[in-house]
Design a protein around this motif. Sequence first.
Motif, PDB file in Angstrom:
ATOM      1  N   GLY A   1      50.062  -9.711  60.452  1.00  0.00           N
ATOM      2  CA  GLY A   1      51.076  -9.490  61.472  1.00  0.00           C
ATOM      3  C   GLY A   1      52.255 -10.436  61.352  1.00  0.00           C
ATOM      4  O   GLY A   1      52.180 -11.463  60.678  1.00  0.00           O
ATOM      5  N   LYS A   2      53.326 -10.073  61.992  1.00  0.00           N
ATOM      6  CA  LYS A   2      54.527 -10.911  62.082  1.00  0.00           C
ATOM      7  C   LYS A   2      54.615 -11.472  63.498  1.00  0.00           C
ATOM      8  O   LYS A   2      54.127 -10.868  64.445  1.00  0.00           O
ATOM      9  N   VAL A   3      55.281 -12.627  63.621  1.00  0.00           N
ATOM     10  CA  VAL A   3      55.422 -13.290  64.916  1.00  0.00           C
ATOM     11  C   VAL A   3      56.894 -13.573  65.171  1.00  0.00           C
ATOM     12  O   VAL A   3      57.620 -14.032  64.272  1.00  0.00           O
ATOM     13  N   ALA A   4      57.319 -13.303  66.417  1.00  0.00           N
ATOM     14  CA  ALA A   4      58.702 -13.567  66.821  1.00  0.00           C
ATOM     15  C   ALA A   4      58.703 -14.348  68.128  1.00  0.00           C
ATOM     16  O   ALA A   4      57.946 -14.028  69.047  1.00  0.00           O
ATOM     17  N   TRP A   5      59.551 -15.368  68.189  1.00  0.00           N
ATOM     18  CA  TRP A   5      59.788 -16.109  69.428  1.00  0.00           C
ATOM     19  C   TRP A   5      61.210 -15.807  69.860  1.00  0.00           C
ATOM     20  O   TRP A   5      62.154 -15.968  69.071  1.00  0.00           O
ATOM     21  N   ILE A   6      61.364 -15.393  71.112  1.00  0.00           N
ATOM     22  CA  ILE A   6      62.683 -15.085  71.660  1.00  0.00           C
ATOM     23  C   ILE A   6      62.838 -15.883  72.946  1.00  0.00           C
ATOM     24  O   ILE A   6      62.210 -15.568  73.956  1.00  0.00           O
ATOM     25  N   SER A   7      63.660 -16.907  72.885  1.00  0.00           N
ATOM     26  CA  SER A   7      63.821 -17.820  74.013  1.00  0.00           C
ATOM     27  C   SER A   7      65.214 -17.716  74.609  1.00  0.00           C
ATOM     28  O   SER A   7      66.206 -17.718  73.879  1.00  0.00           O
ATOM     29  N   GLY A   8      65.273 -17.662  75.908  1.00  0.00           N
ATOM     30  CA  GLY A   8      66.566 -17.645  76.589  1.00  0.00           C
ATOM     31  C   GLY A   8      67.220 -19.010  76.627  1.00  0.00           C
ATOM     32  O   GLY A   8      68.424 -19.124  76.840  1.00  0.00           O
ATOM     33  N   ARG A   9      66.442 -20.053  76.405  1.00  0.00           N
ATOM     34  CA  ARG A   9      66.932 -21.426  76.463  1.00  0.00           C
ATOM     35  C   ARG A   9      66.860 -22.054  75.082  1.00  0.00           C
ATOM     36  O   ARG A   9      65.797 -22.085  74.474  1.00  0.00           O
ATOM     37  N   PHE A  10      67.994 -22.583  74.581  1.00  0.00           N
ATOM     38  CA  PHE A  10      67.978 -23.247  73.286  1.00  0.00           C
ATOM     39  C   PHE A  10      67.219 -24.557  73.388  1.00  0.00           C
ATOM     40  O   PHE A  10      67.375 -25.319  74.354  1.00  0.00           O
ATOM     41  N   SER A  11      66.419 -24.840  72.380  1.00  0.00           N
ATOM     42  CA  SER A  11      65.677 -26.091  72.312  1.00  0.00           C
ATOM     43  C   SER A  11      65.379 -26.449  70.865  1.00  0.00           C
ATOM     44  O   SER A  11      64.792 -25.649  70.133  1.00  0.00           O
ATOM     45  N   ALA A  12      65.742 -27.665  70.479  1.00  0.00           N
ATOM     46  CA  ALA A  12      65.411 -28.158  69.143  1.00  0.00           C
ATOM     47  C   ALA A  12      63.897 -28.290  68.983  1.00  0.00           C
ATOM     48  O   ALA A  12      63.356 -28.083  67.891  1.00  0.00           O
ATOM     49  N   VAL A  13      63.201 -28.603  70.056  1.00  0.00           N
ATOM     50  CA  VAL A  13      61.744 -28.719  70.021  1.00  0.00           C
ATOM     51  C   VAL A  13      61.122 -27.365  69.691  1.00  0.00           C
ATOM     52  O   VAL A  13      60.164 -27.281  68.913  1.00  0.00           O
ATOM     53  N   THR A  14      61.670 -26.304  70.243  1.00  0.00           N
ATOM     54  CA  THR A  14      61.188 -24.954  69.949  1.00  0.00           C
ATOM     55  C   THR A  14      61.359 -24.649  68.468  1.00  0.00           C
ATOM     56  O   THR A  14      60.455 -24.093  67.830  1.00  0.00           O
ATOM     57  N   GLU A  15      62.494 -25.007  67.897  1.00  0.00           N
ATOM     58  CA  GLU A  15      62.726 -24.784  66.466  1.00  0.00           C
ATOM     59  C   GLU A  15      61.704 -25.534  65.620  1.00  0.00           C
ATOM     60  O   GLU A  15      61.162 -24.983  64.656  1.00  0.00           O
ATOM     61  N   LEU A  16      61.427 -26.773  65.979  1.00  0.00           N
ATOM     62  CA  LEU A  16      60.470 -27.580  65.232  1.00  0.00           C
ATOM     63  C   LEU A  16      59.077 -26.952  65.260  1.00  0.00           C
ATOM     64  O   LEU A  16      58.429 -26.799  64.223  1.00  0.00           O
ATOM     65  N   ARG A  17      58.626 -26.556  66.446  1.00  0.00           N
ATOM     66  CA  ARG A  17      57.287 -25.959  66.553  1.00  0.00           C
ATOM     67  C   ARG A  17      57.228 -24.613  65.826  1.00  0.00           C
ATOM     68  O   ARG A  17      56.214 -24.297  65.183  1.00  0.00           O
ATOM     69  N   ALA A  18      58.289 -23.836  65.884  1.00  0.00           N
ATOM     70  CA  ALA A  18      58.322 -22.556  65.165  1.00  0.00           C
ATOM     71  C   ALA A  18      58.192 -22.784  63.658  1.00  0.00           C
ATOM     72  O   ALA A  18      57.474 -22.035  62.979  1.00  0.00           O
ATOM     73  N   ARG A  19      58.862 -23.797  63.136  1.00  0.00           N
ATOM     74  CA  ARG A  19      58.741 -24.118  61.703  1.00  0.00           C
ATOM     75  C   ARG A  19      57.311 -24.529  61.358  1.00  0.00           C
ATOM     76  O   ARG A  19      56.762 -24.103  60.339  1.00  0.00           O
ATOM     77  N   GLU A  20      56.705 -25.364  62.210  1.00  0.00           N
ATOM     78  CA  GLU A  20      55.329 -25.812  61.963  1.00  0.00           C
ATOM     79  C   GLU A  20      54.362 -24.641  61.864  1.00  0.00           C
ATOM     80  O   GLU A  20      53.433 -24.669  61.051  1.00  0.00           O
TER      81      GLU A  20
END
Length: 157
Positions: free
Chosen positions: A46-65
């Motif tokens: 499967g593929k996974v997508a995160w769609i956030s209404g609020r920008f966050s550098a922490v979200t980017e980091l966890r998505a990369r991990e």
Amino acid sequence: MFRLLAMDVDGTLTDGSVFIDATGNEFKRFDIQDGMGIALFRKAGGKVAWISGRFSAVTELRARELHVDFLANGVAEKLPVLERIAAEAGISAAEVIFVGDDVNDRECMRWAGLGVAVANAVPEVKASASYVTQRSGGSGAIREVADMVLAAQAKEV
């Protein structure tokens, strides 16, 4: 068969808390079991997508991990983004799961083949959901969804 597990971030992958210190550093708490659920869904193809209404550098980091396939970080309108991601991946709406917790997630939940609200979602979102998790956002709700879907799909094969 569900091929895309898409979700909101704050309140769904986290408990909705955002900690900001006096120097502007942001902190969020992510559940490790949710991360494993995402990894298992991806391992199953499967593929996974995160769609956030609020920008966050922490979200980017966890998505990369977690090697999240698609990240839309800080978007005002989530549904057009979800539709674009699905089209880009060659996935129909019927093959999409969307998990959310607040009113800005309802359109995506209604569009997706399976709209899921986390246990701590607002009442309007729970009313729009096909399924409401037992676990709250940031406390294993995504793992619950991944386990449920993977078990159901294994029975279909």
